[in-house]
Design an enzyme around this catalytic site. Sequence first.
Site, PDB file in Angstrom:
ATOM      1  N   HIS A 181       1.051  -1.060  -0.257  1.00  0.00           N
ATOM      2  CA  HIS A 181       0.187  -0.064  -0.315  1.00  0.00           C
ATOM      3  C   HIS A 181       0.335   1.299   0.228  1.00  0.00           C
ATOM      4  O   HIS A 181       0.800   2.478  -1.166  1.00  0.00           O
ATOM      5  CB  HIS A 181      -0.774   0.165   1.335  1.00  0.00           C
ATOM      6  CG  HIS A 181      -1.744   1.253   1.599  1.00  0.00           C
ATOM      7  ND1 HIS A 181      -2.973   1.451   0.959  1.00  0.00           N
ATOM      8  CD2 HIS A 181      -1.627   2.098   2.135  1.00  0.00           C
ATOM      9  CE1 HIS A 181      -3.428   2.697   1.398  1.00  0.00           C
ATOM     10  NE2 HIS A 181      -2.511   3.062   1.773  1.00  0.00           N
ATOM     11  N   GLU A 182       1.748   1.022   1.090  1.00  0.00           N
ATOM     12  CA  GLU A 182       2.933   2.765   1.367  1.00  0.00           C
ATOM     13  C   GLU A 182       3.344   2.632  -0.303  1.00  0.00           C
ATOM     14  O   GLU A 182       3.933   4.306  -0.620  1.00  0.00           O
ATOM     15  CB  GLU A 182       3.750   2.550   2.199  1.00  0.00           C
ATOM     16  CG  GLU A 182       2.494   2.344   3.332  1.00  0.00           C
ATOM     17  CD  GLU A 182       2.110   3.739   3.984  1.00  0.00           C
ATOM     18  OE1 GLU A 182       1.771   4.846   3.347  1.00  0.00           O
ATOM     19  OE2 GLU A 182       0.950   3.597   4.212  1.00  0.00           O
TER      20      GLU A 182
END
Lengths: 86, 421
Positions: free
Chosen positions: B117-118
């Site tokens: 996600h990051e």
Amino acid sequence: AASILNVTNADLSKGVDYLMKFGYLKQDDRKMRTGEELREAIMTMQRFGGLDETGQLDADTLQLMQTPRCGVADIIGTAETTRRKR
Amino acid sequence: YALVGYYWQKKNLTYRIVRTTPQLSPYVVHDAIRRAFNVWSDVTPLTFTEKFHGEADIMIDFLWGFHGDGNPFDGPGNTLAHAFFPGPRRGGDTHFDEEEKWTMTKEGANLFQVATHEFGHALGLGHSSEHNTIMGPFYRYRDPLQLTEDDIRGIQQLYGAPEERRPKQPLTPVATQKPNFQPNHPEHVPNTPERPPQRPPVHTPDRRPHTPNHPATPPDTCFPSIDAVAVIRSELFVFKDRHFYRYHDKGLYPGYPAMTSRFWRSLPRGTHVDAVYERYDGKIVFFKDAQYWVFDGNYLESSYPRPIRDYGLHVQSVDAAFVWGHNGKTYFFKGNRYWRYDDIEKKMDRGYPKNIDRWEGVPNNLDGIMQWTDGLTYFFKGTKYWRFNDITMRVEEGYPRSAPHDWFGCRKVLGTPNDRD
């Protein structure tokens, strides 16, 4: 606002902090904020969380605010811009 | 999906893990980060190369509280991590809250999934308001993790679709790539299905349904011994004679065992391998007698095979090789001795070989060693395996246990006089 949203002042305060932190509300003077702005911010946050868009700080919404999440703001250009100006 | 208006104006990006978390072994952290980047490189023309020194485009760190970027972490729970959008200096940098419980399971915060996600942010994606996307802001463990159409459309809006190129990461069965594959060819494994092995899903090994065309008789996995064992892309690979067995968390993949030299061509045909390990950069290294081969996926790197004396190993062969997550070093075992090698510095550490008895409880003449995804080290010999505690530096109580039963899907507990009946 707490009475309109039918929440305690403490929950309202936590909710507003959360909404500001993640970009749903501008980080300006709280007293200048209308109930409608608050409700719209809650509805947007509910959309991100897959909740019914009630605009209320209900139990599900408060629970969602406790959910582990990413620290990047959800709405870019409100809180971020304000912070840069300061 | 949401684009934030920033993206990288180059396709080959570098990253560096400044610090790992003590909650997971360095090996596991590096592996999780690499796999998280692979999720994005699989659907774009982007490449990600790990650096170990100096500045990289994406600097990755584990930090806590106020850490100097104006975005303090809040302790356990709530905010898990954040990343900066593409740009110079801090752009792309990704920070994980050290005070979270980092795991590689569904408990706590799964590092691989949070990192995926990051890195979406580090590449220029904002949070998606589409529910269930990887780029949604709320953490939810996924089994398996897969980008949604929304995520893919978002990232491809920035960087486009992948170009035609040599696949780097996927380990694809050779049979699926060869149109002239002949299942009845004498070289083919006797107990493989009558159809060519189907391509296992990349990075999503753990929910593959068994195909109805799989033969009713499962392969015999009650090995009296193995030749080598390795964890490659977080999957278990067992090497025995000419074949290898590839496992997901529910058992053997359909279509396996397969012939090792048909998958990793250029390995000697019709023979076994001595040792296998996945290097820090994802390359797969095979040892056979006094030579070694380095593969990128299943493509042999140029100039291999090479003599194992490149490693400073002055022996005719090795019994086992593995990367110990405790320190990230590569270990080689032979008889009652072991060597420690620094794969990044490319040199054998001083003072080696040493006697194996420093690994208390571990026997001589091992067959294989691997560090599993739980971060623990397992030693294999014959039908037994030993679980090693990296902290106490000794084998844990209750070991050895039956390796075929616990690891290879054999229903019998071997080790009794009639265990092959």
